[in-house]
Design a protein around this motif. Structure first.
Motif, mmCIF file in Angstrom:
data_model
loop_
_atom_site.group_PDB
_atom_site.id
_atom_site.type_symbol
_atom_site.label_atom_id
_atom_site.label_comp_id
_atom_site.label_asym_id
_atom_site.label_seq_id
_atom_site.Cartn_x
_atom_site.Cartn_y
_atom_site.Cartn_z
ATOM 1 N N ARG A 466 0.824 -1.213 0.000
ATOM 2 C CA ARG A 466 0.000 0.000 0.000
ATOM 3 C C ARG A 466 0.856 1.259 0.000
ATOM 4 N N ALA A 467 1.998 1.210 0.660
ATOM 5 C CA ALA A 467 2.905 2.361 0.642
ATOM 6 C C ALA A 467 3.442 2.592 -0.758
ATOM 7 N N ILE A 468 3.816 1.523 -1.446
ATOM 8 C CA ILE A 468 4.280 1.647 -2.828
ATOM 9 C C ILE A 468 3.165 2.205 -3.709
ATOM 10 N N HIS A 469 1.950 1.729 -3.496
ATOM 11 C CA HIS A 469 0.814 2.190 -4.301
ATOM 12 C C HIS A 469 0.601 3.701 -4.144
ATOM 13 N N GLU A 470 0.699 4.199 -2.926
ATOM 14 C CA GLU A 470 0.526 5.636 -2.705
ATOM 15 C C GLU A 470 1.597 6.440 -3.426
#
Length: 507
Positions: A466-470
């Motif tokens: 999710r951090a990568i997605h943001e």
């Protein structure tokens, strides 16, 4: 002060014992305890996640002799960028070619007249025995890693332009082997490290030096903090064990207890106990703000000859510690060794101290309790090394006597999480489909007792994705920017964020 990055409300239970049943006392200590951090570097190549049947390109072998050839197989998949996840854990199995192990042992033992060969044979045999006797729970929970990877890869709403892959390294509980595996996985292109589950200080420092993220789901090291530059890319989805002493300090303040004695054990040949060091640091911090200071009256550090403290020598050492300190203290503290707690309580009861206002407080960092009754009945008061008809069912048994002695005992444990939600049931069933990749025979995993550590492992993968997605959303199609290489940004998008765990709980 302890770091509280992604701050999750947790409870620690403090409970008293009473004959025949447990009694919760009105102390539920709520505080901020979980920490999370992350980072990354280098081009991403990956090993495919497990499919229905084993594949030589999995890179999931636990055989240290075969690891190097496995991790270098890094296939691409279409136009997607692949992120390789390194998973380091200790599982009690020899995955890979068992014949290779036997050949290595045979080669080492071929010349019995050569002392170096005999030494090599003995060393390799001990390594295998040690590996096969590590905690079995890791094999059971490891399927959660693959379950998370498969879900993310199938979910078009999370990093759709990326493909997660993993490579597994069996540390066998050996710190040196874990460090070597870390370096090999890094050379193979690993972007993020999940684990190891025991000691992780060295790996955390190595990851920070390469600006790579490392997320632990069960690390015992107490003093790793994101505030320390050497561990700036480290995260954990479960707090360090020593955090439970915050609940102990709160209990002492609530009752205006300021003086106590400590009895704890150390492993043979060791002089330090990290939990005790944590207690000292926490007391020092508390005393800065307290008019009436906390004071440790006596410290008894014991070294036992047997793990179950069954020898007369071991029992006598505990009794001597109590007799030497009983005139200067009324409250005893022990921690993280339930057999030591049982032995102390039994001795204190036989000496009449439990009838004379003495108190024994036990702090347990185990996260596997199903409920308070499970903890009390199966470990704290009942000797699980004996049959029930020698325990509760026998009127004059030592366990029956423990019930009376336990009127003056308190225990603090991490609040058990009820693993009975539909979300957890579905998650546990999915994770079970991949247990066989980590040495567990493929079967109905619901026969295995649900384990909350599996949720911490599952959460670690999702938090990273999710951090990568943001970052991808924020920077768009900027070809000059690689979000998986921006460790600081990944950390910033993980800390202080709420998320739904594999438990079904919102943190």
């Amino acid at each position: 002060m302890w770091p509280t990055s992604v701050e999750a409300l947790r409870f620690y239970h403090t409970f008293a014992f009473s004959p025949g049943r447990q009694r919760l006392i009105g102390i539920f200590i709520v505080f901020l305890i979980a920490t999370f951090f992350v980072t990354s570097d280098a081009d991403a190549d990956a090993v495919p996640a497990p499919g229905p049947s084993p594949d030589p390109s999995l890179g999931a072998g636990a055989n240290p002799f075969l690891l190097e050839s496995l991790v270098k197989r890094l296939p691409k998949k279409g136009d997607k960028r692949e992120i390789l996840i390194s998973y380091l854990a200790a599982v009690p199995t020899l995955m890979g070619e068992i014949d290779q192990y036997l050949l290595n042992l045979s080669a080492s033992n071929s010349a019995q007249n050569n002392s170096k060969d005999r030494e090599s044979f003995s060393k390799k045999l001990n390594q295998i025995v040690h590996c096969l006797t590590t905690d079995a729970y890791v094999s059971v929970v490891s399927g959660a890693l693959v379950a998370a990877i498969v879900e993310i890869n199938q979910d078009k709403t999370i990093i759709p332009d990326y493909q997660l892959k993993y490579v597994f390294g069996n540390t066998c509980g050996n710190d040196s082997h874990s460090t070597r595996l870390f370096m090999e996985h890094w050379q193979a292109g690993a972007r993020v490290f999940i684990g190891p589950e025991k000691n992780c200080k060295t790996e955390a420092a190595m990851a920070a030096s390469q600006n790579l993220p490392i997320i632990s789901y069960r690390c015992n090291d107490q003093d790793i903090s994101r505030d320390d530059y050497h561990y700036r890319t480290f995260a954990r989805t479960v707090p360090p064990a020593g955090e439970i002493f915050k609940a102990f300090m709160a209990l002492m303040k609530h009752n205006d207890w300021r003086k106590f004695s400590v009895v704890y054990d150390v492993k043979k040949g060791q002089s330090k106990n990290e939990l005790f060091d944590t207690l000292l640091r926490m007391m020092e911090t508390e005393n800065k703000f307290e008019e009436h200071k906390f004071q440790i009256m006596n410290v008894s550090r014991l070294e036992f000859t047997k793990m179950d403290i069954s020898s007369q020598q071991d029992i006598q050492s505990v009794e001597n510690a109590i007799k030497a300190t009983m005139k200067t203290t009324r409250i005893y503290l022990t921690f993280d060794n339930v057999r030591l707690f049982r032995t102390m309580l039994s001795i204190m009861g036989e000496m009449g101290l439990t009838d004379d206002g003495y108190m024994l407080i036990y702090v347990d960092t185990n996260y596997d309790w199903l409920n308070v009754y499970h903890a009390m009945n199966n470990h704290f008061l009942r000797n699980t090394m004996t049959y029930l008809h020698h325990s509760w069912d026998a009127n004059n048994s030592s366990d029956r006597k423990m019930l009376d002695y336990a009127r003056n005992a308190l225990s603090i444990i991490p609040t058990p999480v009820k693993l009975n939600s539909q979300r957890f049931y579905n998650f546990w069933k999915r994770a079970g489909e991949y247990m066989h990749h980590f040495g567990v025979q493929k079967t109905d995993n619901l026969k295995f007792q649900g384990n909350r550590i599996a949720c911490y492992l599952y959460d670690a993968v999702y938090l990273y994705a999710r951090a990568i997605h943001e970052l991808v959303d924020e920077y768009g199609n900027d070809d000059a920017y690689d979000p998986t290489a921006d460790g600081k940004a990944i950390i910033d998008r993980i800390v202080n964020k709420k998320y739904k765990s594999g438990f079904g709980c919102l943190y």
